[in-house]
Design an enzyme around this catalytic site. Structure first.
Site, PDB file in Angstrom:
ATOM      1  N   GLU A  72       2.493  43.311  34.229  1.00 51.51           N
ATOM      2  CA  GLU A  72       3.895  43.710  34.147  1.00 51.51           C
ATOM      3  C   GLU A  72       4.590  43.381  35.453  1.00 51.51           C
ATOM      4  O   GLU A  72       3.969  43.345  36.518  1.00 51.51           O
ATOM      5  CB  GLU A  72       4.001  45.220  33.863  1.00 51.51           C
ATOM      6  CG  GLU A  72       5.430  45.709  33.711  1.00 51.51           C
ATOM      7  CD  GLU A  72       5.522  47.137  33.171  1.00 51.51           C
ATOM      8  OE1 GLU A  72       6.658  47.578  32.910  1.00 51.51           O
ATOM      9  OE2 GLU A  72       4.483  47.804  33.023  1.00 51.51           O
ATOM     10  N   ASN A  75       8.427  47.838  23.073  1.00 56.12           N
ATOM     11  CA  ASN A  75       7.365  48.530  23.816  1.00 56.12           C
ATOM     12  C   ASN A  75       7.801  49.963  24.105  1.00 56.12           C
ATOM     13  O   ASN A  75       8.928  50.188  24.572  1.00 56.12           O
ATOM     14  CB  ASN A  75       7.102  47.817  25.148  1.00 56.12           C
ATOM     15  CG  ASN A  75       6.253  48.675  26.082  1.00 56.12           C
ATOM     16  OD1 ASN A  75       5.048  48.781  25.935  1.00 56.12           O
ATOM     17  ND2 ASN A  75       6.901  49.325  27.052  1.00 56.12           N
ATOM     18  N   GLU A  76       6.953  50.911  23.819  1.00 53.14           N
ATOM     19  CA  GLU A  76       7.209  52.326  24.117  1.00 53.14           C
ATOM     20  C   GLU A  76       8.646  52.717  23.738  1.00 53.14           C
ATOM     21  O   GLU A  76       9.368  53.347  24.512  1.00 53.14           O
ATOM     22  CB  GLU A  76       6.913  52.645  25.591  1.00 53.14           C
ATOM     23  CG  GLU A  76       5.439  52.525  25.918  1.00 53.14           C
ATOM     24  CD  GLU A  76       5.040  53.173  27.243  1.00 53.14           C
ATOM     25  OE1 GLU A  76       5.921  53.685  27.966  1.00 53.14           O
ATOM     26  OE2 GLU A  76       3.830  53.177  27.554  1.00 53.14           O
ATOM     27  N   TYR A 136      -3.490  56.913  28.613  1.00 49.59           N
ATOM     28  CA  TYR A 136      -4.008  56.817  29.980  1.00 49.59           C
ATOM     29  C   TYR A 136      -4.895  58.017  30.289  1.00 49.59           C
ATOM     30  O   TYR A 136      -4.613  59.144  29.863  1.00 49.59           O
ATOM     31  CB  TYR A 136      -2.854  56.765  30.985  1.00 49.59           C
ATOM     32  CG  TYR A 136      -2.122  55.443  30.993  1.00 49.59           C
ATOM     33  CD1 TYR A 136      -2.573  54.377  31.762  1.00 49.59           C
ATOM     34  CD2 TYR A 136      -0.975  55.256  30.227  1.00 49.59           C
ATOM     35  CE1 TYR A 136      -1.902  53.168  31.776  1.00 49.59           C
ATOM     36  CE2 TYR A 136      -0.292  54.044  30.233  1.00 49.59           C
ATOM     37  CZ  TYR A 136      -0.766  53.001  31.005  1.00 49.59           C
ATOM     38  OH  TYR A 136      -0.104  51.798  31.014  1.00 49.59           O
ATOM     39  N   GLU A 155      -2.180  49.481  26.160  1.00 51.26           N
ATOM     40  CA  GLU A 155      -2.133  50.079  27.493  1.00 51.26           C
ATOM     41  C   GLU A 155      -3.166  51.190  27.551  1.00 51.26           C
ATOM     42  O   GLU A 155      -3.084  52.154  26.792  1.00 51.26           O
ATOM     43  CB  GLU A 155      -0.736  50.627  27.825  1.00 51.26           C
ATOM     44  CG  GLU A 155       0.308  49.544  28.059  1.00 51.26           C
ATOM     45  CD  GLU A 155       1.633  50.093  28.588  1.00 51.26           C
ATOM     46  OE1 GLU A 155       1.617  51.127  29.288  1.00 51.26           O
ATOM     47  OE2 GLU A 155       2.668  49.469  28.293  1.00 51.26           O
ATOM     48  N   GLN A 204      -3.478  47.881  35.017  1.00 51.69           N
ATOM     49  CA  GLN A 204      -2.977  46.531  34.839  1.00 51.69           C
ATOM     50  C   GLN A 204      -3.836  45.567  35.647  1.00 51.69           C
ATOM     51  O   GLN A 204      -4.602  45.996  36.506  1.00 51.69           O
ATOM     52  CB  GLN A 204      -1.526  46.445  35.256  1.00 51.69           C
ATOM     53  CG  GLN A 204      -0.587  47.210  34.334  1.00 51.69           C
ATOM     54  CD  GLN A 204       0.880  47.002  34.727  1.00 51.69           C
ATOM     55  OE1 GLN A 204       1.242  46.155  35.515  1.00 51.69           O
ATOM     56  NE2 GLN A 204       1.727  47.831  34.161  1.00 51.69           N
TER      57      GLN A 204
END
Length: 497
Positions: free
Chosen positions: A26, A173-174, A240, A297, A346
């Site tokens: 990103e 995204n999101e 996460y 992610e 990432q």
């Protein structure tokens, strides 16, 4: 503590998709700029502006797919700002990540060139949050159309005669958060609209990925699947591993406690429940499993390193992260009927990175070494594996001490990956290999282990924590007995016949 593992080498549960070993890049902190892109005029050795040391390290991992340009950045990224002569490209403020200037020097052409050099598939996230249907449609046309059109002509003017092959495209995204704070009903309708104009040109067939839920938002999964499943090839999931609380303190990347170690392992294992429950919802609308689940992610998220820009999300990477990587990849293997891709967040200098850079210096993290050890599972057949044994306990809570996954590659070699999550106890494992079709003829093993909870590599000591040949095992009557060190990831290669 003893553990009994049974592996049925003649019972396959399908292929472990190599894209499970994907990565995510990103425009965030020092991921793209400095981590990957240094520019052609840099003193750091580079190929067309892409730094050579990072390229070589990533090629060794056999990266199958790379996601770009975000993340939250994707839904404020306007692709036309990142093409043409670099000196003419628009400059902008990266409002999500650190308030720094984004000069757009790394755009579509540079990203697609990076993927060519890495020999990996590009996965592009389109802008639904602040972009238009036309903008998204024209981006796909610009990249993939081999005919006469304004976008194809523009691409040729910018130095690319032939279109690129683009398989993976995310429609937003999101969108439940930084991508627009949408309700699932609203996003599902927008997805149906936007994806209509993500067209297949010529032989290029786009694999369309819908924005799925954050962690355990089962209502989002239910709604988007119900309203839009006929129009998607896959749907995403983000999760996460955070030992603390997201907003009040995630916990440090180094110098953490034994309790924080245990909590991190427990939260990493939560991925299994998330995939199981989201898959059950998907099964209601897609019983034949045509639609893939993409965990695009995942990884550890801690407080940033002291003294660094809080918007850059730079954190050190320890043996704890190596165990999270091993556990998570084993979980993805076990759900290979539904999980078709995953992208760790990432790739360089951000969150759970496989590589860290500092100027011209570069180091490989413990997470890198796990990905390198585990790459043998890519496109291999998942084997039937069962484990029973002791648990890892702290303050009245228990989790399994050992995680296992096994696969057979195209040459017939069997690979067994084992994680001992205990911070202080060895794991004695007995692995019974059934259905081999002959006696064990050769074994090779490698282990990544550490003596301290936060063992890690630094730019002063880049090889402080690296894998080593593992020999604490023996074979008796076809059973492999091994003594796994605490806090270790071990991979066996077994040849029979």
């Amino acid at each position: 503590m003893s553990h009994v593992i049974t592996i049925n080498a003649d019972v396959s549960h399908g292929t472990i998709n190599r894209n499970i070993y994907g990565h995510f890049s990103e425009h965030l902190g020092r991921c793209i700029y400095e981590g990957i892109w240094v520019g052609e005029d840099s003193k750091i050795p580079n190929t067309e502006g892409i730094r050579n040391d990072v390229l070589e390290a990533l090629k060794k991992l056999k990266i199958p797919v790379l996601r770009w340009p975000g993340g939250c950045f994707a839904d404020e990224y306007h692709w036309k700002d990142g093409i043409g002569p670099r000196e003419n490209r628009k400059r902008m403020i990266n409002t999500h990540w650190g308030g720094v200037v984004e000069n757009n020097h790394f755009g579509t052409h540079e990203f697609m060139r990076l993927c060519e050099l890495l020999e990996c598939e590009p996965y592009i996230s389109g802008n639904v949050g602040s972009g238009t249907v036309q903008e998204m449609s024209e981006w796909v046309e610009y990249m993939t159309f081999d005919g006469v059109s304004p976008m194809a002509e523009w691409r040729k003017e910018n130095g690319r005669e032939k279109p690129w092959k683009l398989k993976y495209f995310g429609v937003g995204n999101e969108n439940w958060g930084c991508g627009g704070n949408m309700r699932p009903e609203y996003y599902a309708d927008l997805y149906r609209q936007y994806q209509t104009y993500v067209r297949n040109y010529g032989e290029n067939k786009v694999y369309k990925i819908a924005c799925g839920p954050n962690v355990d938002d089962y209502r989002w999964m239910e709604t988007v699947m119900r309203e839009a499943h006929p129009f998607m090839n896959a749907i995403s999931l983000h999760y996460y591993t955070i030992p603390g609380e997201f907003w009040t303190g995630k916990g440090p990347a180094t110098g953490f406690t034994e309790q924080e170690w245990f909590t991190t392992m427990k939260k990493a294992l939560h991925m299994d429940e998330l995939i199981t429950r989201h898959s059950a919802i998907m099964d209601q609308y897609d019983p034949n499993k045509r639609i893939g689940l993409i965990v695009d992610e995942w990884g550890t998220w801690y407080d940033v390193e002291p003294g660094t820009n809080p918007g850059f999300l730079y954190q050190q990477n320890t043996i704890r992260d190596a165990l999270v990587a091993g556990l998570t990849l084993n979980i993805f293997h076990e759900h290979n009927d539904r999980v078709v891709m995953a992208n760790i967040a990432q790739i360089v200098n951000v969150l759970q990175s496989v590589i860290l850079t500092e100027g011209e210096k570069m180091l490989l993290t413990p997470t890198y070494h796990v990905f390198n050890m585990y790459k043998v599972h890519q496109d291999a057949e998942r084997l039937d594996a069962h484990i029973s044994g002791s648990e890892y306990e702290m303050d009245g809570e228990k989790i399994p001490q050992v995680s296992v996954s096994a696969s057979k590659d195209a040459e017939g070699k069997i690979h067994v990956s084992l994680c001992n999550v205990s911070h202080d106890s060895q794991a004695d494992v007995s692995v019974a290999l059934r259905g081999l079709g002959g006696p064990i003829s050769k074994i090779k093993a490698e282990q990544l282990a550490a003596d301290s909870l936060d063992a890690h590599n630094t730019f002063e000591e880049p090889d402080a924590l690296t894998p080593s040949t593992f020999s604490a095992y023996e074979v008796e009557e076809g059973v492999l007995h091994a003594k796994l060190a605490p806090m270790s990831v071990t991979v066996f290669e077994i040849t029979a016949g």
